[in-house]
Design a protein around this motif. Structure first.
Motif, PDB file in Angstrom:
ATOM      1  N   ARG A 144      -6.925 -14.627  -0.655  1.00 53.77           N
ATOM      2  CA  ARG A 144      -7.685 -14.194   0.528  1.00 53.77           C
ATOM      3  C   ARG A 144      -6.792 -13.457   1.511  1.00 53.77           C
ATOM      4  O   ARG A 144      -7.208 -12.467   2.139  1.00 53.77           O
ATOM      5  CB  ARG A 144      -8.344 -15.402   1.182  1.00 53.77           C
ATOM      6  CG  ARG A 144      -9.472 -16.009   0.356  1.00 53.77           C
ATOM      7  CD  ARG A 144      -9.857 -17.379   0.849  1.00 53.77           C
ATOM      8  NE  ARG A 144     -10.324 -17.355   2.236  1.00 53.77           N
ATOM      9  CZ  ARG A 144     -10.490 -18.447   2.974  1.00 53.77           C
ATOM     10  NH1 ARG A 144     -10.219 -19.643   2.454  1.00 53.77           N
ATOM     11  NH2 ARG A 144     -10.907 -18.348   4.217  1.00 53.77           N
TER      12      ARG A 144
ATOM     13  N   ASP B 162      -6.065  -9.974   0.060  1.00 60.52           N
ATOM     14  CA  ASP B 162      -7.269  -9.148   0.217  1.00 60.52           C
ATOM     15  C   ASP B 162      -7.472  -8.743   1.672  1.00 60.52           C
ATOM     16  O   ASP B 162      -7.894  -7.617   1.964  1.00 60.52           O
ATOM     17  CB  ASP B 162      -8.496  -9.916  -0.292  1.00 60.52           C
ATOM     18  CG  ASP B 162      -8.515 -10.076  -1.798  1.00 60.52           C
ATOM     19  OD1 ASP B 162      -7.730  -9.374  -2.485  1.00 60.52           O
ATOM     20  OD2 ASP B 162      -9.299 -10.916  -2.293  1.00 60.52           O
ATOM     21  N   TYR B 163      -7.198  -9.664   2.596  1.00 60.51           N
ATOM     22  CA  TYR B 163      -7.337  -9.359   4.022  1.00 60.51           C
ATOM     23  C   TYR B 163      -6.445  -8.192   4.423  1.00 60.51           C
ATOM     24  O   TYR B 163      -6.815  -7.351   5.245  1.00 60.51           O
ATOM     25  CB  TYR B 163      -7.006 -10.596   4.852  1.00 60.51           C
ATOM     26  CG  TYR B 163      -7.217 -10.413   6.332  1.00 60.51           C
ATOM     27  CD1 TYR B 163      -8.454 -10.649   6.911  1.00 60.51           C
ATOM     28  CD2 TYR B 163      -6.174  -9.996   7.154  1.00 60.51           C
ATOM     29  CE1 TYR B 163      -8.663 -10.470   8.266  1.00 60.51           C
ATOM     30  CE2 TYR B 163      -6.370  -9.817   8.518  1.00 60.51           C
ATOM     31  CZ  TYR B 163      -7.611 -10.050   9.072  1.00 60.51           C
ATOM     32  OH  TYR B 163      -7.810  -9.860  10.409  1.00 60.51           O
ATOM     33  N   LEU B 164      -5.263  -8.125   3.817  1.00 57.54           N
ATOM     34  CA  LEU B 164      -4.351  -7.018   4.105  1.00 57.54           C
ATOM     35  C   LEU B 164      -4.805  -5.718   3.468  1.00 57.54           C
ATOM     36  O   LEU B 164      -4.253  -4.653   3.754  1.00 57.54           O
ATOM     37  CB  LEU B 164      -2.937  -7.351   3.593  1.00 57.54           C
ATOM     38  CG  LEU B 164      -2.176  -8.483   4.296  1.00 57.54           C
ATOM     39  CD1 LEU B 164      -0.828  -8.684   3.622  1.00 57.54           C
ATOM     40  CD2 LEU B 164      -2.002  -8.198   5.780  1.00 57.54           C
ATOM     41  N   GLY B 165      -5.803  -5.785   2.591  1.00 60.12           N
ATOM     42  CA  GLY B 165      -6.250  -4.589   1.889  1.00 60.12           C
ATOM     43  C   GLY B 165      -5.284  -4.155   0.801  1.00 60.12           C
ATOM     44  O   GLY B 165      -5.240  -2.977   0.429  1.00 60.12           O
ATOM     45  N   LYS B 166      -4.528  -5.112   0.281  1.00 66.46           N
ATOM     46  CA  LYS B 166      -3.505  -4.806  -0.722  1.00 66.46           C
ATOM     47  C   LYS B 166      -4.117  -4.829  -2.121  1.00 66.46           C
ATOM     48  O   LYS B 166      -4.730  -5.824  -2.516  1.00 66.46           O
ATOM     49  CB  LYS B 166      -2.380  -5.842  -0.633  1.00 66.46           C
ATOM     50  CG  LYS B 166      -1.114  -5.455  -1.369  1.00 66.46           C
ATOM     51  CD  LYS B 166      -0.326  -4.435  -0.575  1.00 66.46           C
ATOM     52  CE  LYS B 166       1.032  -4.180  -1.168  1.00 66.46           C
ATOM     53  NZ  LYS B 166       1.795  -3.201  -0.397  1.00 66.46           N
ATOM     54  N   ASP B 167      -3.928  -3.767  -2.864  1.00 59.31           N
ATOM     55  CA  ASP B 167      -4.373  -3.696  -4.250  1.00 59.31           C
ATOM     56  C   ASP B 167      -3.283  -4.315  -5.133  1.00 59.31           C
ATOM     57  O   ASP B 167      -2.180  -3.780  -5.214  1.00 59.31           O
ATOM     58  CB  ASP B 167      -4.619  -2.244  -4.654  1.00 59.31           C
ATOM     59  CG  ASP B 167      -5.095  -2.109  -6.095  1.00 59.31           C
ATOM     60  OD1 ASP B 167      -5.216  -3.130  -6.791  1.00 59.31           O
ATOM     61  OD2 ASP B 167      -5.335  -0.960  -6.526  1.00 59.31           O
TER      62      ASP B 167
END
Length: 331
Positions: A35, A38-43
């Protein structure tokens, strides 16, 4: 994830490969970490090196269960809690594989200090014993067990009993390893009683930090020199770890900590936690501890430090005003 391969890391390439494997494993199996990433927008597919791995803020251990979902969870699981006063929120680290922690303790200790079987192991760690659930006490207990000496033990605030034991060991020429929280070591040196026997004792002192709020703050260099003079030994070393880690770094000279092969330190910018500073520049400490395979191996601490000469120095703690991007802590 194979425990044995952790302790065969022998190169930068090995460490990177294992770190990336651990990142993808934990992204899949550790919900809080997934989570956060994902919050960081990291792929995750774009994570190709150590510097692109997201590091979990250490504060999340205070209010989230950082746990590998592939492992069954029960209240009987080995649990460590950070020290703190009554009512204070404490970090909690759940340990799925105690044998992994024990092997990490043994291997790093032998690497830096030799076999515990060669000496008596004593503890002067009152604050840790009083709080309970301490990973440090667990570590010292394990080293005492490995030592196997009947004289092993803890002394809390009983300075006279400690002096009596040390004097007896000096007379018998038995080497001693004394684990001590900094304020307690200084308190012992300031206590009443003849300590001339220390000049004849083969003594190694391993200080574990712990001055804040207990004595007047002094620099680490001043502390180490006072301990050298007071205990009559040049073997004044330091250990660095925390509740949220299953590995330890040791400083044997120049106040410079070095890590075992499965542990690594990076220094991030204080103002921008996703960027890093070069060697010799001060920033906040990020730690990769691959023994944390069933919790989180990538921890953004609140300690300040710098990289130097193949090791790292710890320079103090960030205060609340140093924290940036606090919304990331709400996951």
């Amino acid at each position: 994830m194979q425990r044995a391969s952790l302790f065969t890391i022998s190169s930068q390439e090995d460490f990177l490969k294992r770190s990336l494997e651990t990142f993808h494993y934990q992204y899949k199996h550790v919900e809080v970490y997934r989570r956060f990433v994902d919050y960081l927008g990291k792929d995750p597919s774009g994570v190709k090196d150590l510097y692109s791995i997201p590091f979990l803020p250490i504060e999340l251990f205070k209010n989230h269960r950082i746990w590998d979902s592939s492992k069954p969870f029960s209240p009987e699981i080995l649990t460590f809690k950070s020290s703190g006063t009554t009512g204070m929120e404490r970090s909690v680290h759940y340990v799925a594989d105690p044998l992994l922690y024990q092997e990490s303790i043994e291997r790093s200790f032998v690497q830096f200090l030799g076999s515990p079987k060669e000496r008596v192991v004593l503890g002067l760690l009152p604050s840790y014993q009083e709080n309970g659930d301490s990973s440090l006490i667990y570590m010292v207990n394990h080293l005492m067990q490995e030592s196997g000496r009947k004289q092993n033990g803890y002394y809390l605030y009983d300075h006279k009993a400690l002096s009596h034991q040390l004097a007896a060991l000096a007379e018998r020429r038995i080497p001693v390893l004394l684990f001590g929280v900094s304020f307690a070591l200084l308190d012992y040196l300031e206590s009443e009683g003849d300590k001339s026997f220390l000049k004849h004792l083969d003594l190694t002192v391993l200080e574990t930090g712990g001055m804040k709020g207990r004595k007047e703050e002094i620099t680490k260099e001043v502390l180490l020199e006072e301990l050298r003079q007071g205990f009559c030994t040049e073997k004044i070393y330091s250990e660095y770890s925390m509740t949220e880690l299953l590995s330890q770094a040791y400083a044997l000279e120049d106040n410079l900590y070095r890590t075992p092969p499965w542990m690594r330190v990076l220094i991030r910018q204080v103002e921008d936690p996703l960027r890093y500073v070069e060697e010799g520049r001060t920033g906040a400490i990020n730690i990769i501890d691959l023994c944390n395979v069933h919790s989180c191996a990538f921890i953004a601490t609140k300690d300040l430090g710098l990289l130097q000469g193949g090791g790292f120095k710890v320079l103090g703690r960030m205060d609340n005003s140093d924290v940036r991007g606090c919304s990331l802590l709400v996951v």
